[in-house]
Design an enzyme around this catalytic site. Structure first.
Site, PDB file in Angstrom:
ATOM      1  N   ASN A  42       0.844  -1.203   0.000  1.00 25.97           N
ATOM      2  CA  ASN A  42       0.000   0.000   0.000  1.00 25.97           C
ATOM      3  C   ASN A  42       0.876   1.247   0.000  1.00 25.97           C
ATOM      4  O   ASN A  42       1.956   1.280   0.602  1.00 25.97           O
ATOM      5  CB  ASN A  42      -1.017  -0.002   1.151  1.00 25.97           C
ATOM      6  CG  ASN A  42      -0.448  -0.275   2.517  1.00 25.97           C
ATOM      7  OD1 ASN A  42       0.617  -0.870   2.648  1.00 25.97           O
ATOM      8  ND2 ASN A  42      -1.150   0.153   3.535  1.00 25.97           N
ATOM      9  N   ILE A  43       0.385   2.258  -0.701  1.00 22.22           N
ATOM     10  CA  ILE A  43       1.116   3.523  -0.872  1.00 22.22           C
ATOM     11  C   ILE A  43       0.140   4.643  -0.519  1.00 22.22           C
ATOM     12  O   ILE A  43      -0.812   4.898  -1.271  1.00 22.22           O
ATOM     13  CB  ILE A  43       1.629   3.664  -2.325  1.00 22.22           C
ATOM     14  CG1 ILE A  43       2.545   2.477  -2.686  1.00 22.22           C
ATOM     15  CG2 ILE A  43       2.364   4.995  -2.509  1.00 22.22           C
ATOM     16  CD1 ILE A  43       2.850   2.330  -4.163  1.00 22.22           C
ATOM     17  N   GLU A  44       0.350   5.249   0.646  1.00 22.96           N
ATOM     18  CA  GLU A  44      -0.616   6.234   1.146  1.00 22.96           C
ATOM     19  C   GLU A  44      -0.303   7.635   0.636  1.00 22.96           C
ATOM     20  O   GLU A  44       0.744   7.892   0.029  1.00 22.96           O
ATOM     21  CB  GLU A  44      -0.648   6.181   2.674  1.00 22.96           C
ATOM     22  CG  GLU A  44      -1.140   4.818   3.142  1.00 22.96           C
ATOM     23  CD  GLU A  44      -1.378   4.720   4.631  1.00 22.96           C
ATOM     24  OE1 GLU A  44      -0.845   5.547   5.397  1.00 22.96           O
ATOM     25  OE2 GLU A  44      -2.119   3.796   5.032  1.00 22.96           O
ATOM     26  N   CYS A  53      -4.022   0.598  -2.630  1.00 23.79           N
ATOM     27  CA  CYS A  53      -3.898  -0.629  -1.827  1.00 23.79           C
ATOM     28  C   CYS A  53      -2.820  -1.553  -2.405  1.00 23.79           C
ATOM     29  O   CYS A  53      -2.489  -1.489  -3.594  1.00 23.79           O
ATOM     30  CB  CYS A  53      -5.213  -1.390  -1.817  1.00 23.79           C
ATOM     31  SG  CYS A  53      -6.541  -0.600  -0.914  1.00 23.79           S
ATOM     32  N   GLU A  55      -2.999  -4.712  -3.084  1.00 23.27           N
ATOM     33  CA  GLU A  55      -3.502  -5.605  -4.131  1.00 23.27           C
ATOM     34  C   GLU A  55      -3.483  -4.904  -5.491  1.00 23.27           C
ATOM     35  O   GLU A  55      -3.074  -5.466  -6.506  1.00 23.27           O
ATOM     36  CB  GLU A  55      -4.943  -6.036  -3.826  1.00 23.27           C
ATOM     37  CG  GLU A  55      -5.102  -6.834  -2.550  1.00 23.27           C
ATOM     38  CD  GLU A  55      -5.402  -5.955  -1.329  1.00 23.27           C
ATOM     39  OE1 GLU A  55      -4.812  -4.854  -1.218  1.00 23.27           O
ATOM     40  OE2 GLU A  55      -6.204  -6.374  -0.492  1.00 23.27           O
ATOM     41  N   CYS A  90     -10.335  -4.708  -0.083  1.00 22.24           N
ATOM     42  CA  CYS A  90     -11.413  -3.708  -0.090  1.00 22.24           C
ATOM     43  C   CYS A  90     -12.245  -3.851  -1.368  1.00 22.24           C
ATOM     44  O   CYS A  90     -11.862  -4.541  -2.318  1.00 22.24           O
ATOM     45  CB  CYS A  90     -10.836  -2.300   0.037  1.00 22.24           C
ATOM     46  SG  CYS A  90     -10.205  -1.634  -1.519  1.00 22.24           S
ATOM     47  N   CYS A  93     -10.515  -2.932  -4.720  1.00 30.16           N
ATOM     48  CA  CYS A  93      -9.579  -3.975  -5.181  1.00 30.16           C
ATOM     49  C   CYS A  93     -10.349  -5.175  -5.742  1.00 30.16           C
ATOM     50  O   CYS A  93      -9.929  -5.786  -6.729  1.00 30.16           O
ATOM     51  CB  CYS A  93      -8.663  -4.411  -4.048  1.00 30.16           C
ATOM     52  SG  CYS A  93      -7.445  -3.149  -3.614  1.00 30.16           S
TER      53      CYS A  93
HETATM   54  N1  THU Z   1      -5.370  -1.399   2.437  1.00 33.76           N
HETATM   55  C1  THU Z   1      -4.804  -2.215   1.501  1.00 33.76           C
HETATM   56  O1  THU Z   1      -3.661  -2.014   1.062  1.00 33.76           O
HETATM   57  N2  THU Z   1      -5.525  -3.291   1.066  1.00 33.76           N
HETATM   58  C2  THU Z   1      -6.781  -3.607   1.521  1.00 33.76           C
HETATM   59  O2  THU Z   1      -7.406  -4.527   1.008  1.00 33.76           O
HETATM   60  C3  THU Z   1      -7.368  -2.859   2.622  1.00 33.76           C
HETATM   61  C4  THU Z   1      -6.716  -1.554   2.938  1.00 33.76           C
HETATM   62  C5  THU Z   1      -4.579  -0.277   2.940  1.00 33.76           C
HETATM   63  C6  THU Z   1      -5.014   1.090   2.480  1.00 33.76           C
HETATM   64  C7  THU Z   1      -4.462   1.978   3.581  1.00 33.76           C
HETATM   65  O3  THU Z   1      -3.114   2.297   3.290  1.00 33.76           O
HETATM   66  C8  THU Z   1      -4.479   1.096   4.829  1.00 33.76           C
HETATM   67  O4  THU Z   1      -4.639  -0.236   4.346  1.00 33.76           O
HETATM   68  C9  THU Z   1      -5.586   1.411   5.787  1.00 33.76           C
HETATM   69  O5  THU Z   1      -6.814   1.423   5.159  1.00 33.76           O
END
Ligand code: THU
Length: 136
Positions: A42-44, A53, A55, A90, A93
């Site tokens: 994940n890259i915020e 996300c 995935e 999520c 994804c």
């Molecule tokens: N996140 C994912 O990378 N994959 C998921 O299926 C659920 C959420 C990440 C997004 C964000 O960086 C962190 O989890 C919190 O939501």
């Protein structure tokens, strides 16, 4: 490729996560039908919604490289990189998986003890798909 090995690669991918806002690291390992594996994290983002996300990072890397056929994905997640419970992908994804994968695409969700297994059909029933619902 065993589920255990794919989960190991997803765990390794957690280490690449960019998560200054949540501290919640997610790693994914996507298995292509030809055996190639793509890892994603994940890259915020400070504006939150542009966050990508793990995935989708894995899918977009693979699709960029020309892959269109996929078998399975493993997902690992946890606060500060420690896996506590399984994290289902999520909704966004799941819809990206729907674009490229069949009903029998497998999702392995790692937890502290092992992993849970679901198919895409189980996680996203009655879904919208080009070709079935759109005349393209
Ligand atoms: N996140 C994912 O990378 N994959 C998921 O299926 C659920 C959420 C990440 C997004 C964000 O960086 C962190 O989890 C919190 O939501």
């Amino acid at each position: 490729m065993t589920p255990e090995k794919l989960i190991e690669l997803a765990k390794e991918a957690m280490g690449h996560a960019y998560v200054p806002y949540s501290g919640f690291k997610v790693g994914a390992a996507l298995l292509c039908k030809d055996g190639t594996v793509y890892q994603g994290c994940n890259i915020e983002n400070a504006a939150y919604s542009p966050t990508n996300c793990a995935e989708r990072t894995a899918f977009f890397k693979a699709v960029y490289d020309g892959h269109r056929d996929f078998t399975a994905i493993a997902v690992c997640a946890g606060k500060d990189g420690v896996i506590t419970c399984s994290v289902p992908p999520c909704g966004v994804c799941r819809q990206v998986m729907r674009e490229f994968c069949q009903d029998d695409f497998v999702i392995y969700m790692a937890d502290a003890q092992g992993y849970e297994t679901r198919t895409l059909a189980e996680l996203l029933p009655h879904s919208f798909r080009a070709g079935e619902h759109m005349d393209v």
